[in-house]
Write a protein that holds these residues in place. Structure first.
Motif, mmCIF file in Angstrom:
data_model
loop_
_atom_site.group_PDB
_atom_site.id
_atom_site.type_symbol
_atom_site.label_atom_id
_atom_site.label_comp_id
_atom_site.label_asym_id
_atom_site.label_seq_id
_atom_site.Cartn_x
_atom_site.Cartn_y
_atom_site.Cartn_z
ATOM 1 N N ALA A 128 -5.274 -2.179 4.779
ATOM 2 C CA ALA A 128 -5.447 -0.840 4.213
ATOM 3 C C ALA A 128 -5.002 -0.795 2.760
ATOM 4 C CB ALA A 128 -4.645 0.176 5.032
ATOM 5 N N SER A 129 -5.566 0.157 2.022
ATOM 6 C CA SER A 129 -5.113 0.380 0.654
ATOM 7 C C SER A 129 -4.170 1.577 0.577
ATOM 8 C CB SER A 129 -6.297 0.583 -0.288
ATOM 9 O OG SER A 129 -7.011 1.757 0.045
ATOM 10 N N PHE A 137 0.852 -1.181 0.000
ATOM 11 C CA PHE A 137 0.000 0.000 0.000
ATOM 12 C C PHE A 137 0.892 1.236 0.000
ATOM 13 C CE2 PHE A 137 0.655 -1.217 4.398
ATOM 14 C CZ PHE A 137 0.991 -0.023 5.028
ATOM 15 N N PRO A 138 0.457 2.309 -0.663
ATOM 16 C CA PRO A 138 1.271 3.530 -0.668
ATOM 17 C C PRO A 138 1.179 4.269 0.664
ATOM 18 C CG PRO A 138 -0.741 3.855 -1.934
ATOM 19 C CD PRO A 138 -0.722 2.410 -1.506
ATOM 20 N N ALA A 150 6.012 6.227 14.214
ATOM 21 C CA ALA A 150 5.645 5.991 12.811
ATOM 22 C C ALA A 150 5.913 4.540 12.422
ATOM 23 C CB ALA A 150 6.406 6.952 11.899
ATOM 24 N N ARG A 151 7.063 4.018 12.813
ATOM 25 C CA ARG A 151 7.374 2.611 12.508
ATOM 26 C C ARG A 151 6.332 1.670 13.103
ATOM 27 N NH1 ARG A 151 13.838 1.991 13.641
ATOM 28 N NH2 ARG A 151 14.529 2.496 11.529
ATOM 29 N N GLY A 152 6.042 1.879 14.386
ATOM 30 C CA GLY A 152 5.096 0.992 15.056
ATOM 31 C C GLY A 152 3.696 1.085 14.480
ATOM 32 N N ALA A 153 3.235 2.316 14.230
ATOM 33 C CA ALA A 153 1.886 2.491 13.693
ATOM 34 C C ALA A 153 1.787 1.904 12.286
ATOM 35 C CB ALA A 153 1.506 3.966 13.697
ATOM 36 N N LEU A 154 2.808 2.120 11.453
ATOM 37 C CA LEU A 154 2.767 1.576 10.094
ATOM 38 C C LEU A 154 2.899 0.055 10.099
ATOM 39 C CD1 LEU A 154 4.776 4.336 8.206
ATOM 40 C CD2 LEU A 154 2.328 3.817 7.987
ATOM 41 N N ALA A 155 3.629 -0.483 11.058
ATOM 42 C CA ALA A 155 3.687 -1.951 11.187
ATOM 43 C C ALA A 155 2.309 -2.496 11.533
ATOM 44 C CB ALA A 155 4.712 -2.359 12.249
ATOM 45 N N ASN A 156 1.582 -1.803 12.407
ATOM 46 C CA ASN A 156 0.213 -2.222 12.732
ATOM 47 C C ASN A 156 -0.689 -2.141 11.511
ATOM 48 O OD1 ASN A 156 0.745 -2.817 15.404
ATOM 49 N ND2 ASN A 156 0.070 -0.831 16.164
ATOM 50 N N ARG A 194 -2.494 7.953 9.531
ATOM 51 C CA ARG A 194 -3.889 7.653 9.192
ATOM 52 C C ARG A 194 -3.919 6.581 8.122
ATOM 53 N NH1 ARG A 194 -8.839 6.828 9.830
ATOM 54 N NH2 ARG A 194 -10.317 7.641 8.341
ATOM 55 N N ASP A 195 -4.816 5.602 8.285
ATOM 56 C CA ASP A 195 -4.994 4.579 7.260
ATOM 57 C C ASP A 195 -6.470 4.438 6.925
ATOM 58 O OD1 ASP A 195 -6.299 2.037 8.513
ATOM 59 O OD2 ASP A 195 -4.753 2.590 9.969
ATOM 60 N N ASP A 196 -6.744 3.813 5.787
ATOM 61 C CA ASP A 196 -8.131 3.597 5.362
ATOM 62 C C ASP A 196 -8.533 2.136 5.526
ATOM 63 O OD1 ASP A 196 -6.727 2.339 3.351
ATOM 64 O OD2 ASP A 196 -7.770 3.342 1.709
ATOM 65 N N GLY A 197 -7.942 1.471 6.505
ATOM 66 C CA GLY A 197 -8.170 0.042 6.712
ATOM 67 C C GLY A 197 -9.451 -0.278 7.459
ATOM 68 N N ARG A 198 -9.450 -1.476 8.011
ATOM 69 C CA ARG A 198 -10.676 -2.003 8.631
ATOM 70 C C ARG A 198 -11.030 -1.351 9.959
ATOM 71 N NH1 ARG A 198 -7.727 -7.461 9.507
ATOM 72 N NH2 ARG A 198 -8.415 -7.661 7.390
#
Length: 177
Positions: free
Chosen positions: A102-103, A64-65, A89-95, A121-125
């Motif tokens: 997320a897309s 995902f971008p 940032a690393r931890g949140a993006l790993a989650n 911010r992500d657009d995931g579930r």
């Protein structure tokens, strides 16, 4: 799996090959995960927090971008705060990568007059923040993000709802200059 392959080596060679193939795939997946964990634990060069966040976003963008935005006027950030921002940032993006399906994701660093804020911010579930287990299942995750922020006089917030994506935010006070 390898023991099962050994046991059926002469009586069922096809089953043995399948066991060996599955064991090899499992070992590769485990090695990939260990490499990811080691990379995530490695200290980042935080002399330029904006550059470090860009690097973290590039490393995290697996499937995902990840967009990085900088708002406000850049200014020096204490090394401990810069490190906390990068680790967050690393931890949140790993989650996001592991749990959100997320897309896309966005990392925004905002300089205010008296504080610095990081939003992932992500657009995931999405999830229910109230359901975060205090002991964690596999690591410190969101609880670690919150504790790290508090240790440096900052705050962490998680906003999410099932089907609505998620936002993890941290903010730290900065001295006026």
């Amino acid at each position: 799996l390898l023991q099962a392959a050994e046991q059926s080596w002469t009586t069922d060679p096809q089953a043995s090959r399948e066991h060996v193939g599955t064991a090899a795939a499992t070992a590769r997946d485990g090695l990939d995960e260990v490499r990811r964990v080691v990379r995530d634990l490695a200290p980042a060069d935080v002399s330029n927090v904006e550059s470090a966040l860009g690097q973290v976003a590039r490393e995290a963008a697996l499937g995902f971008p990840v967009e990085v935005r900088i708002d406000g006027t850049s200014r020096p950030v204490p090394p401990a705060v810069a490190s906390a921002l990068v680790r967050t940032a690393r931890g949140a993006l790993a989650n996001v990568r592991e749990h959100a399906d997320a897309s896309r994701a966005a990392v925004t660093l905002t300089y205010h007059a008296d504080e610095i804020r990081l939003d992932i911010r992500d657009d995931g579930r999405g999830f229910r923040p109230a359901n975060i287990r205090p002991d964690g299942l596999r690591g410190r995750g969101l609880r670690g993000i919150r504790e790290r922020a508090e240790q440096l006089g900052g705050q962490a917030e998680m906003e999410s709802a099932p089907g609505e994506g998620a936002t993890v935010s941290v903010r730290f006070p900065l001295e006026d200059r």
